[in-house]
Design a protein around this motif. Sequence first.
Motif, PDB file in Angstrom:
ATOM      1  N   TRP A   1       0.797  -1.218   0.000  1.00 32.57           N
ATOM      2  CA  TRP A   1       0.000   0.000   0.000  1.00 32.57           C
ATOM      3  C   TRP A   1       0.833   1.274   0.000  1.00 32.57           C
ATOM      4  CZ3 TRP A   1      -4.953   0.388  -1.181  1.00 32.57           C
ATOM      5  CH2 TRP A   1      -5.683  -0.799  -1.226  1.00 32.57           C
TER       6      TRP A   1
ATOM      7  N   TRP B   1      -9.168  -0.984  -0.489  1.00 30.78           N
ATOM      8  CA  TRP B   1      -8.642  -1.279   0.850  1.00 30.78           C
ATOM      9  C   TRP B   1      -9.763  -1.800   1.755  1.00 30.78           C
ATOM     10  CZ3 TRP B   1      -9.305  -0.383   5.945  1.00 30.78           C
ATOM     11  CH2 TRP B   1      -8.240  -0.707   6.788  1.00 30.78           C
TER      12      TRP B   1
ATOM     13  N   ASN C   1      -3.265  -0.407   9.641  1.00 29.85           N
ATOM     14  CA  ASN C   1      -3.107   1.033   9.466  1.00 29.85           C
ATOM     15  C   ASN C   1      -2.607   1.429   8.074  1.00 29.85           C
ATOM     16  OD1 ASN C   1      -3.898   1.633  12.161  1.00 29.85           O
ATOM     17  ND2 ASN C   1      -1.847   1.066  12.878  1.00 29.85           N
ATOM     18  N   SER C   2      -2.576   0.488   7.141  1.00 29.32           N
ATOM     19  CA  SER C   2      -2.040   0.799   5.822  1.00 29.32           C
ATOM     20  C   SER C   2      -2.895   1.809   5.069  1.00 29.32           C
ATOM     21  CB  SER C   2      -1.892  -0.479   4.989  1.00 29.32           C
ATOM     22  OG  SER C   2      -3.127  -1.179   4.902  1.00 29.32           O
ATOM     23  N   TRP C   3      -4.152   1.974   5.473  1.00 23.28           N
ATOM     24  CA  TRP C   3      -5.012   2.958   4.820  1.00 23.28           C
ATOM     25  C   TRP C   3      -4.435   4.378   4.976  1.00 23.28           C
ATOM     26  CZ3 TRP C   3      -6.921   6.956   7.736  1.00 23.28           C
ATOM     27  CH2 TRP C   3      -6.912   6.788   9.125  1.00 23.28           C
ATOM     28  N   MET C   4      -3.648   4.582   6.019  1.00 23.40           N
ATOM     29  CA  MET C   4      -3.100   5.910   6.262  1.00 23.40           C
ATOM     30  C   MET C   4      -2.159   6.365   5.148  1.00 23.40           C
ATOM     31  SD  MET C   4      -2.433   5.559  10.375  1.00 23.40           S
ATOM     32  CE  MET C   4      -1.851   7.253  10.528  1.00 23.40           C
ATOM     33  N   PHE C   5      -1.576   5.419   4.428  1.00 24.61           N
ATOM     34  CA  PHE C   5      -0.707   5.795   3.316  1.00 24.61           C
ATOM     35  C   PHE C   5      -1.462   6.599   2.262  1.00 24.61           C
ATOM     36  CE2 PHE C   5       1.639   1.714   4.508  1.00 24.61           C
ATOM     37  CZ  PHE C   5       2.611   2.395   5.231  1.00 24.61           C
TER      38      PHE C   5
ATOM     39  N   ALA D   1      -3.271   8.956   2.618  1.00 25.47           N
ATOM     40  CA  ALA D   1      -3.268  10.389   2.908  1.00 25.47           C
ATOM     41  C   ALA D   1      -2.302  11.130   1.982  1.00 25.47           C
ATOM     42  CB  ALA D   1      -2.876  10.634   4.366  1.00 25.47           C
TER      43      ALA D   1
ATOM     44  N   THR E   1      -4.034  12.165  -1.187  1.00 22.10           N
ATOM     45  CA  THR E   1      -5.025  13.151  -0.747  1.00 22.10           C
ATOM     46  C   THR E   1      -4.375  14.509  -0.544  1.00 22.10           C
ATOM     47  OG1 THR E   1      -6.276  11.396   0.374  1.00 22.10           O
ATOM     48  CG2 THR E   1      -6.785  13.668   0.973  1.00 22.10           C
TER      49      THR E   1
END
Length: 389
Positions: free
Chosen positions: A182, A210, A228-232, A234, A237
């Motif tokens: 990710w 995701w 917490n890979s969704w934070m990548f 950002a 974004t």
Amino acid sequence: MRHRGAKQDGVDRTAARKRDTAAVGLWAFGASVIAARAIYESYQLTAPALPSLSDVAARFARFDYIHFDDIARLGYLPEPGTASTAAPLYAFFPAFPMLLRLGMALGLSSIVTGLLVSAVSGAVASVWMRRIADEYLPGLGLKAAAVFVLAPPAIFLYAPYTESLFLAFGLGAWYFAMRGRWLTAAILCAFSCTVRISGAFLLAALIVLWITSRYRAGAGNVPTPSRNSWMFLALPTAVLAGWMGYLWRITGDPLAYSTAQKYVFWNRHFEWPWPALQRTITTYPPTGGASVMGYAETIAVAAGFIVTAVLVYRRLYGESVFVGINVLLLTFSTYFYSVPRSALLWWPLWIGIAYILRRSRTALVVYLLFSLWLMLWWAGLFLNGLWAG
């Protein structure tokens, strides 16, 4: 056992490299066909003398390229009367013009730089297309790459436009997301967000991918993402937010990109699909009346809705979000505009065509020959300065 596994991994990697090389070869074939058409069209003007390389390259200096060249030379807010047109240049994202400017600083012409960028990017995109298709169904990759590089509107992949550059980043982002990497996916998506607005649609699709990866991991398609890979995500974004903030600062309009679409020549604003459909078929604005390209726009819209529905049915929700957002925004507009060109970005469409034809080599060859004929016809329009979408 470990040694045998390592050897098998090596064999697999060697085979994958060969397939990647074959995908680049397919791209080179498509590029050579387009180059031959450009040489032929140039020769019609220079005969009996052979056209020079600059004569051939000039055939590609059409439509949006003019705006990219203006940005590279003059920036986003040029002095009045210095740009080629009155179009608001901030309707275009910065990555491609910046590469043109870099090439010019190195002594290359803008058009040559643009062709080189598309050539390299298209080759990379073809490799990603091959790999993604093989992720969906092993053995499908090269068929999908062939369908892609010979797509009817593929002239825009080879011309100095943003489609190939976007796909080089965007397809790479999708491939690594499918592999569960990710951070790499987010970095590539961030780069795609500097190329065109489609990067925002890709970001939305990656978020959905995701979220649904746990389901798809259970089906053996996508590895389960770390918590917490969704934070990548950002990162892309922030890139989008930074670009929109920059436009706000230089124009004073927080909706500058959207406002630019209302430029008189484009005249793109919200419209219900039915009057947009009627306008596209009967009075297609770019050509001033009913035309083949207006029908092509309509067919592309219909294909987009079909692909989106199939993706939802197959529970490929991330892919359906990317295609669906594209189709909806292109449909709820003054008229259907540049939809076939946008369809080049819909990788599920080209992979889907390869999937349908996968069992019959004859059917695949017949389709590719017909698609090649359409591609040459489409290229002829573009290379002669006629509206090609």
